[in-house]
Design a protein around this motif. Sequence first.
Motif, PDB file in Angstrom:
ATOM      1  N   ARG A  35       0.815  -1.325  -0.054  1.00  0.00           N
ATOM      2  CA  ARG A  35      -0.140   0.278  -0.043  1.00  0.00           C
ATOM      3  C   ARG A  35       1.046   0.888   0.067  1.00  0.00           C
ATOM      4  O   ARG A  35       2.146   1.601   0.325  1.00  0.00           O
ATOM      5  CB  ARG A  35      -0.499   0.433   1.293  1.00  0.00           C
ATOM      6  CG  ARG A  35      -2.288  -0.695   1.291  1.00  0.00           C
ATOM      7  CD  ARG A  35      -2.750   0.105   0.198  1.00  0.00           C
ATOM      8  NE  ARG A  35      -3.223  -0.505  -0.823  1.00  0.00           N
ATOM      9  CZ  ARG A  35      -3.301  -1.615  -1.588  1.00  0.00           C
ATOM     10  NH1 ARG A  35      -3.531  -2.263  -1.030  1.00  0.00           N
ATOM     11  NH2 ARG A  35      -2.785  -1.415  -2.649  1.00  0.00           N
ATOM     12  N   SER A  36       0.356   2.396  -0.741  1.00  0.00           N
ATOM     13  CA  SER A  36       0.735   3.671  -0.382  1.00  0.00           C
ATOM     14  C   SER A  36       0.448   4.140   1.001  1.00  0.00           C
ATOM     15  O   SER A  36      -0.526   4.378   1.034  1.00  0.00           O
ATOM     16  CB  SER A  36       0.074   4.565  -1.421  1.00  0.00           C
ATOM     17  OG  SER A  36       1.808   4.220  -2.613  1.00  0.00           O
ATOM     18  N   ARG A  86       0.815   7.278   3.957  1.00  0.00           N
ATOM     19  CA  ARG A  86       1.055   8.743   3.977  1.00  0.00           C
ATOM     20  C   ARG A  86       1.038   8.850   5.742  1.00  0.00           C
ATOM     21  O   ARG A  86       1.064  10.215   5.651  1.00  0.00           O
ATOM     22  CB  ARG A  86       0.029   9.083   3.661  1.00  0.00           C
ATOM     23  CG  ARG A  86       0.396   9.226   2.107  1.00  0.00           C
ATOM     24  CD  ARG A  86      -1.034   8.751   1.489  1.00  0.00           C
ATOM     25  NE  ARG A  86      -0.451   8.812   0.274  1.00  0.00           N
ATOM     26  CZ  ARG A  86      -1.733   7.823  -1.250  1.00  0.00           C
ATOM     27  NH1 ARG A  86      -2.258   7.438  -0.197  1.00  0.00           N
ATOM     28  NH2 ARG A  86      -1.553   7.587  -2.040  1.00  0.00           N
ATOM     29  N   GLN A 145       6.472   4.951  -0.290  1.00  0.00           N
ATOM     30  CA  GLN A 145       5.176   6.092  -0.394  1.00  0.00           C
ATOM     31  C   GLN A 145       5.592   6.621  -1.367  1.00  0.00           C
ATOM     32  O   GLN A 145       7.040   6.747  -1.499  1.00  0.00           O
ATOM     33  CB  GLN A 145       4.865   7.145   0.589  1.00  0.00           C
ATOM     34  CG  GLN A 145       4.028   8.382   0.027  1.00  0.00           C
ATOM     35  CD  GLN A 145       3.607   9.482   0.956  1.00  0.00           C
ATOM     36  OE1 GLN A 145       4.342   9.090   1.847  1.00  0.00           O
ATOM     37  NE2 GLN A 145       2.924  10.311   0.631  1.00  0.00           N
ATOM     38  N   VAL A 199       6.459  10.333  -3.054  1.00  0.00           N
ATOM     39  CA  VAL A 199       6.178  11.552  -2.915  1.00  0.00           C
ATOM     40  C   VAL A 199       7.016  12.029  -4.788  1.00  0.00           C
ATOM     41  O   VAL A 199       8.268  12.640  -4.560  1.00  0.00           O
ATOM     42  CB  VAL A 199       7.122  12.261  -2.004  1.00  0.00           C
ATOM     43  CG1 VAL A 199       6.776  13.404  -1.812  1.00  0.00           C
ATOM     44  CG2 VAL A 199       6.738  11.809  -0.690  1.00  0.00           C
ATOM     45  N   ASP A 223       6.354  14.931  -6.166  1.00  0.00           N
ATOM     46  CA  ASP A 223       6.529  16.101  -6.054  1.00  0.00           C
ATOM     47  C   ASP A 223       8.244  16.659  -6.355  1.00  0.00           C
ATOM     48  O   ASP A 223       7.800  17.766  -6.505  1.00  0.00           O
ATOM     49  CB  ASP A 223       5.341  16.699  -5.246  1.00  0.00           C
ATOM     50  CG  ASP A 223       3.853  17.258  -5.872  1.00  0.00           C
ATOM     51  OD1 ASP A 223       4.142  16.790  -6.955  1.00  0.00           O
ATOM     52  OD2 ASP A 223       3.327  17.793  -5.347  1.00  0.00           O
ATOM     53  N   PRO A 262      -6.826   0.488  -2.455  1.00  0.00           N
ATOM     54  CA  PRO A 262      -8.113   1.622  -3.588  1.00  0.00           C
ATOM     55  C   PRO A 262      -8.649   0.685  -4.651  1.00  0.00           C
ATOM     56  O   PRO A 262      -7.612  -0.366  -4.536  1.00  0.00           O
ATOM     57  CB  PRO A 262      -6.712   2.211  -4.169  1.00  0.00           C
ATOM     58  CG  PRO A 262      -5.564   2.963  -3.002  1.00  0.00           C
ATOM     59  CD  PRO A 262      -5.599   1.966  -2.490  1.00  0.00           C
TER      60      PRO A 262
HETATM   61  C1  LIG Z   1       3.954   7.857 -10.697  1.00  0.00           C
HETATM   62  C2  LIG Z   1       2.863   7.596  -9.722  1.00  0.00           C
HETATM   63  C3  LIG Z   1       3.906   9.155  -8.789  1.00  0.00           C
HETATM   64  C4  LIG Z   1       2.884   8.603  -7.893  1.00  0.00           C
HETATM   65  N1  LIG Z   1       2.638  10.235  -6.498  1.00  0.00           N
HETATM   66  C5  LIG Z   1       2.183   9.988  -5.005  1.00  0.00           C
HETATM   67  C6  LIG Z   1       2.603  11.357  -4.604  1.00  0.00           C
HETATM   68  O1  LIG Z   1       2.933  11.866  -5.480  1.00  0.00           O
HETATM   69  N2  LIG Z   1       1.884  10.755  -3.342  1.00  0.00           N
HETATM   70  C7  LIG Z   1       1.309   9.914  -2.789  1.00  0.00           C
HETATM   71  O2  LIG Z   1       1.276  10.099  -2.087  1.00  0.00           O
HETATM   72  N3  LIG Z   1       1.180   9.200  -3.769  1.00  0.00           N
HETATM   73  C8  LIG Z   1       1.398   9.219  -4.831  1.00  0.00           C
HETATM   74  N4  LIG Z   1       1.539   7.828  -5.358  1.00  0.00           N
HETATM   75  C9  LIG Z   1       0.450   6.703  -4.744  1.00  0.00           C
HETATM   76  C10 LIG Z   1      -0.847   6.266  -5.872  1.00  0.00           C
HETATM   77  O3  LIG Z   1      -1.528   7.980  -5.648  1.00  0.00           O
HETATM   78  C11 LIG Z   1      -1.256   5.015  -5.473  1.00  0.00           C
HETATM   79  O4  LIG Z   1      -0.399   3.903  -6.066  1.00  0.00           O
HETATM   80  C12 LIG Z   1      -2.329   4.473  -5.860  1.00  0.00           C
HETATM   81  O5  LIG Z   1      -3.306   5.978  -5.214  1.00  0.00           O
HETATM   82  C13 LIG Z   1      -3.064   3.643  -5.248  1.00  0.00           C
HETATM   83  O6  LIG Z   1      -2.588   3.510  -3.866  1.00  0.00           O
HETATM   84  P1  LIG Z   1      -1.933   1.939  -3.715  1.00  0.00           P
HETATM   85  O7  LIG Z   1      -0.428   2.668  -4.171  1.00  0.00           O
HETATM   86  O8  LIG Z   1      -1.977   1.922  -2.366  1.00  0.00           O
HETATM   87  O9  LIG Z   1      -2.183   0.886  -4.397  1.00  0.00           O
HETATM   88  C14 LIG Z   1       1.750   8.370  -6.945  1.00  0.00           C
HETATM   89  C15 LIG Z   1       1.923   6.877  -7.699  1.00  0.00           C
HETATM   90  C16 LIG Z   1       2.754   7.108  -8.839  1.00  0.00           C
HETATM   91  C17 LIG Z   1       2.980   5.642  -9.709  1.00  0.00           C
END
Ligand SMILES: Cc1cc2nc3c(=O)[nH]c(=O)nc-3n(C[C@H](O)[C@H](O)[C@H](O)COP(=O)(O)O)c2cc1C
Length: 239
Positions: A15-16, A18, A148, A150, A152, A190
Amino acid sequence: MLNIDELRQLTIQRRSIRGYDESREVSHEAIRAILECARWAPSGGNGQPWEFVVVRDKETRHKIADIYMKQLEPKREMDLAVRGTAKMTGDGFRHAPVHLIILGDPRVKESYPIRTKLEKADSHFITGLANATLLIHLAADSLGLASQYVSDANSPYMETMLKVMLGIPEPLRIYHLVPIGYAKGPVAAPPRRELEEFVHYEKYDVSKLRGEEGMSQFIMTRTLQGGYGRRRLEEEQKG
Ligand SMILES: Cc1cc2nc3c(=O)[nH]c(=O)nc-3n(C[C@H](O)[C@H](O)[C@H](O)COP(=O)(O)O)c2cc1C
């Protein structure tokens, strides 16, 4: 030997995250093990564009998060202007005990065949970095650690400020920042599209092609932006 069920489980459970527990340290060995996986990522022409800066110093991590929050201001303003709502992921990552800064060295583009270099140097470069990053997330999860994206970190302001602060020389580029630590708590997965929605056998099944309505419905209900969009609609309906 890892089998498909274990691999599938790993891909599903990652999971991502935060929110991080700052009181729990992550060992040097764990970070080495994670980066050892990243180093085996596939990359165009085996160019291996990656380099990593491991930041543990608390003051530096919090400065990084402050820079992140500052670069968020115009980003929020733009969403507010266009969409009337702005819900960005926050700076919870400041509490992750390790910030991995993922760098790419664009000079590896010289390792691609000439036509490849002319046609798709940038996408090959980014794909290699993306592959290494995904392996970092999977490796972290396999160790019970949270991580996670980041992304940006490569916005012009944040990249510039981080490069100066961390002494990252030209021509290196910042790709992403990946915090690593222990999750404060579990988070729900998600939603994902079902296989039947996007897999086509032998030829493209046009009946599965989403129309404008289907696509906007998808964005409004099943993407990260959609969650925000839904709340906005609810607010509008209430108002
Ligand atoms: C190219 C890319 C950029 C992303 N940028 C961010 C980000 O800046 N901040 C963040 O919290 N998650 C970021 N994510 C995570 C996604 O939001 C997340 O993978 C998606 O919502 C699905 O959730 P999961 O990773 O928990 O399955 C990014 C994912 C990818 C692949």
